[in-house]
Scaffold this motif. Structure first.
Motif, PDB file in Angstrom:
ATOM      1  N   LEU A  22       0.811  -1.210   0.000  1.00  0.00           N
ATOM      2  CA  LEU A  22       0.000   0.000   0.000  1.00  0.00           C
ATOM      3  C   LEU A  22       0.848   1.265   0.000  1.00  0.00           C
ATOM      4  CD1 LEU A  22      -2.951   0.815  -0.091  1.00  0.00           C
ATOM      5  CD2 LEU A  22      -2.969   0.783   2.410  1.00  0.00           C
ATOM      6  N   ASP A  23       1.930   1.282   0.752  1.00  0.00           N
ATOM      7  CA  ASP A  23       2.774   2.474   0.816  1.00  0.00           C
ATOM      8  C   ASP A  23       3.371   2.797  -0.556  1.00  0.00           C
ATOM      9  OD1 ASP A  23       4.001   4.646   2.272  1.00  0.00           O
ATOM     10  OD2 ASP A  23       5.887   3.557   2.081  1.00  0.00           O
ATOM     11  N   THR A  24       3.883   1.785  -1.232  1.00  0.00           N
ATOM     12  CA  THR A  24       4.465   1.987  -2.560  1.00  0.00           C
ATOM     13  C   THR A  24       3.400   2.411  -3.557  1.00  0.00           C
ATOM     14  OG1 THR A  24       6.140   0.314  -2.085  1.00  0.00           O
ATOM     15  CG2 THR A  24       5.784   0.863  -4.396  1.00  0.00           C
ATOM     16  N   ARG A  25       2.253   1.776  -3.491  1.00  0.00           N
ATOM     17  CA  ARG A  25       1.177   2.094  -4.428  1.00  0.00           C
ATOM     18  C   ARG A  25       0.631   3.500  -4.225  1.00  0.00           C
ATOM     19  NH1 ARG A  25      -2.282  -3.555  -4.556  1.00  0.00           N
ATOM     20  NH2 ARG A  25      -0.864  -4.684  -5.920  1.00  0.00           N
ATOM     21  N   LYS A  26       0.412   3.889  -2.986  1.00  0.00           N
ATOM     22  CA  LYS A  26      -0.126   5.236  -2.738  1.00  0.00           C
ATOM     23  C   LYS A  26       0.882   6.296  -3.139  1.00  0.00           C
ATOM     24  CE  LYS A  26       1.698   6.483   1.546  1.00  0.00           C
ATOM     25  NZ  LYS A  26       2.250   7.686   2.031  1.00  0.00           N
ATOM     26  N   THR A  27       2.165   6.011  -2.961  1.00  0.00           N
ATOM     27  CA  THR A  27       3.203   6.948  -3.390  1.00  0.00           C
ATOM     28  C   THR A  27       3.204   7.081  -4.910  1.00  0.00           C
ATOM     29  OG1 THR A  27       4.550   6.463  -1.441  1.00  0.00           O
ATOM     30  CG2 THR A  27       5.686   7.442  -3.340  1.00  0.00           C
ATOM     31  N   SER A  28       3.064   5.966  -5.607  1.00  0.00           N
ATOM     32  CA  SER A  28       2.999   6.013  -7.072  1.00  0.00           C
ATOM     33  C   SER A  28       1.788   6.799  -7.550  1.00  0.00           C
ATOM     34  CB  SER A  28       2.954   4.600  -7.651  1.00  0.00           C
ATOM     35  OG  SER A  28       4.160   3.925  -7.419  1.00  0.00           O
ATOM     36  N   ILE A  29       0.654   6.572  -6.918  1.00  0.00           N
ATOM     37  CA  ILE A  29      -0.561   7.299  -7.278  1.00  0.00           C
ATOM     38  C   ILE A  29      -0.364   8.795  -7.053  1.00  0.00           C
ATOM     39  CG2 ILE A  29      -2.971   7.698  -6.606  1.00  0.00           C
ATOM     40  CD1 ILE A  29      -3.043   4.611  -5.973  1.00  0.00           C
ATOM     41  N   ALA A  30       0.193   9.156  -5.914  1.00  0.00           N
ATOM     42  CA  ALA A  30       0.427  10.572  -5.606  1.00  0.00           C
ATOM     43  C   ALA A  30       1.389  11.205  -6.604  1.00  0.00           C
ATOM     44  CB  ALA A  30       0.945  10.717  -4.180  1.00  0.00           C
ATOM     45  N   ARG A  31       2.433  10.484  -6.958  1.00  0.00           N
ATOM     46  CA  ARG A  31       3.397  11.012  -7.938  1.00  0.00           C
ATOM     47  C   ARG A  31       2.748  11.220  -9.301  1.00  0.00           C
ATOM     48  NH1 ARG A  31       8.584   7.487  -6.109  1.00  0.00           N
ATOM     49  NH2 ARG A  31       9.231   8.886  -4.428  1.00  0.00           N
ATOM     50  N   HIS A  32       1.938  10.268  -9.720  1.00  0.00           N
ATOM     51  CA  HIS A  32       1.229  10.429 -10.995  1.00  0.00           C
ATOM     52  C   HIS A  32       0.278  11.624 -10.941  1.00  0.00           C
ATOM     53  CE1 HIS A  32       2.769   7.037 -13.190  1.00  0.00           C
ATOM     54  NE2 HIS A  32       2.414   6.189 -12.246  1.00  0.00           N
ATOM     55  N   ALA A  36       0.526  14.930 -13.217  1.00  0.00           N
ATOM     56  CA  ALA A  36      -0.610  15.390 -14.018  1.00  0.00           C
ATOM     57  C   ALA A  36      -0.914  16.856 -13.700  1.00  0.00           C
ATOM     58  CB  ALA A  36      -1.837  14.516 -13.761  1.00  0.00           C
ATOM     59  N   TRP A  37      -0.913  17.185 -12.431  1.00  0.00           N
ATOM     60  CA  TRP A  37      -1.195  18.558 -12.007  1.00  0.00           C
ATOM     61  C   TRP A  37      -0.169  19.535 -12.597  1.00  0.00           C
ATOM     62  CZ3 TRP A  37      -5.123  21.060  -9.997  1.00  0.00           C
ATOM     63  CH2 TRP A  37      -4.925  22.325  -9.411  1.00  0.00           C
ATOM     64  N   ASP A  38       1.112  19.125 -12.612  1.00  0.00           N
ATOM     65  CA  ASP A  38       2.179  19.972 -13.136  1.00  0.00           C
ATOM     66  C   ASP A  38       2.354  19.856 -14.647  1.00  0.00           C
ATOM     67  OD1 ASP A  38       2.776  20.916 -10.588  1.00  0.00           O
ATOM     68  OD2 ASP A  38       4.356  19.434 -10.233  1.00  0.00           O
ATOM     69  N   GLY A  39       1.645  18.927 -15.270  1.00  0.00           N
ATOM     70  CA  GLY A  39       1.806  18.686 -16.702  1.00  0.00           C
ATOM     71  C   GLY A  39       1.435  19.893 -17.538  1.00  0.00           C
ATOM     72  N   GLU A  40       2.142  20.039 -18.633  1.00  0.00           N
ATOM     73  CA  GLU A  40       1.921  21.189 -19.498  1.00  0.00           C
ATOM     74  C   GLU A  40       1.238  20.816 -20.817  1.00  0.00           C
ATOM     75  OE1 GLU A  40       5.484  23.457 -19.905  1.00  0.00           O
ATOM     76  OE2 GLU A  40       5.765  23.604 -17.744  1.00  0.00           O
ATOM     77  N   ASP A  41       1.049  19.525 -21.050  1.00  0.00           N
ATOM     78  CA  ASP A  41       0.369  19.107 -22.274  1.00  0.00           C
ATOM     79  C   ASP A  41      -0.594  17.970 -21.948  1.00  0.00           C
ATOM     80  OD1 ASP A  41       1.796  16.394 -22.921  1.00  0.00           O
ATOM     81  OD2 ASP A  41       3.430  17.809 -22.532  1.00  0.00           O
ATOM     82  N   THR A  42      -1.558  17.775 -22.830  1.00  0.00           N
ATOM     83  CA  THR A  42      -2.605  16.786 -22.567  1.00  0.00           C
ATOM     84  C   THR A  42      -2.058  15.375 -22.458  1.00  0.00           C
ATOM     85  OG1 THR A  42      -3.109  16.636 -24.923  1.00  0.00           O
ATOM     86  CG2 THR A  42      -4.453  18.130 -23.613  1.00  0.00           C
ATOM     87  N   ASP A  43      -1.056  15.040 -23.246  1.00  0.00           N
ATOM     88  CA  ASP A  43      -0.512  13.685 -23.198  1.00  0.00           C
ATOM     89  C   ASP A  43       0.092  13.384 -21.831  1.00  0.00           C
ATOM     90  OD1 ASP A  43       0.094  11.150 -24.445  1.00  0.00           O
ATOM     91  OD2 ASP A  43       2.205  11.804 -24.438  1.00  0.00           O
ATOM     92  N   THR A  44       0.886  14.302 -21.305  1.00  0.00           N
ATOM     93  CA  THR A  44       1.493  14.114 -19.984  1.00  0.00           C
ATOM     94  C   THR A  44       0.425  14.001 -18.906  1.00  0.00           C
ATOM     95  OG1 THR A  44       3.478  15.329 -20.646  1.00  0.00           O
ATOM     96  CG2 THR A  44       3.058  15.150 -18.274  1.00  0.00           C
ATOM     97  N   ILE A  45      -0.533  14.902 -18.949  1.00  0.00           N
ATOM     98  CA  ILE A  45      -1.594  14.916 -17.936  1.00  0.00           C
ATOM     99  C   ILE A  45      -2.417  13.636 -18.001  1.00  0.00           C
ATOM    100  CG2 ILE A  45      -3.742  16.068 -17.234  1.00  0.00           C
ATOM    101  CD1 ILE A  45      -2.353  18.701 -18.279  1.00  0.00           C
TER     102      ILE A  45
END
Length: 118
Positions: A22-32, A36-45
């Protein structure tokens, strides 16, 4: 924990492994989500949101079985918000809705509460 979950042989081992991952998975979800929040183009987001959705889907499908139905519901809510965005009218715009970030933050907090209990 559900009555069915209490009766399943070997569930303690599966539940322990679920919490370990769970710790690894929640960290991955948060990073994604942050990517997405910081993404500058639709593909990245949209790619980052889709990756987060995939992990959330795995957790949503397992959490209730191992005794964490509320976490499963929270994961499903996050997944549904991501799907609504990716299939919605604004998926072709370079935006990540704040509601998704808020939902994922709630999910991360729920994960942290479970991890700290175990």
């Amino acid at each position: 924990m559900t009555a069915l979950a209490q009766q399943m042989p070997g569930l303690d081992r599966i539940r322990t492994r679920f919490v370990e991952l769970l710790d690894t998975r929640k960290t991955s979800i948060a990073r994604h989500a942050l990517a997405a929040w910081d993404g500058e183009d639709t593909d990245t987001i949209n790619t980052n949101l889709a990756d987060a959705k995939s992990i959330l889907h795995q957790i949503a499908g397992t959490a209730g079985t191992v005794g964490y139905p509320e976490l499963g519901e929270t994961a499903q809510q996050c997944e549904a918000q991501i799907i609504a965005h990716l299939e919605g009218d604004y998926a072709d715009l370079a935006i990540c809705p704040g509601g998704i970030i808020w939902c994922i933050d709630t999910f991360v907090e729920a994960c942290d509460a479970i991890i700290s209990q175990e």
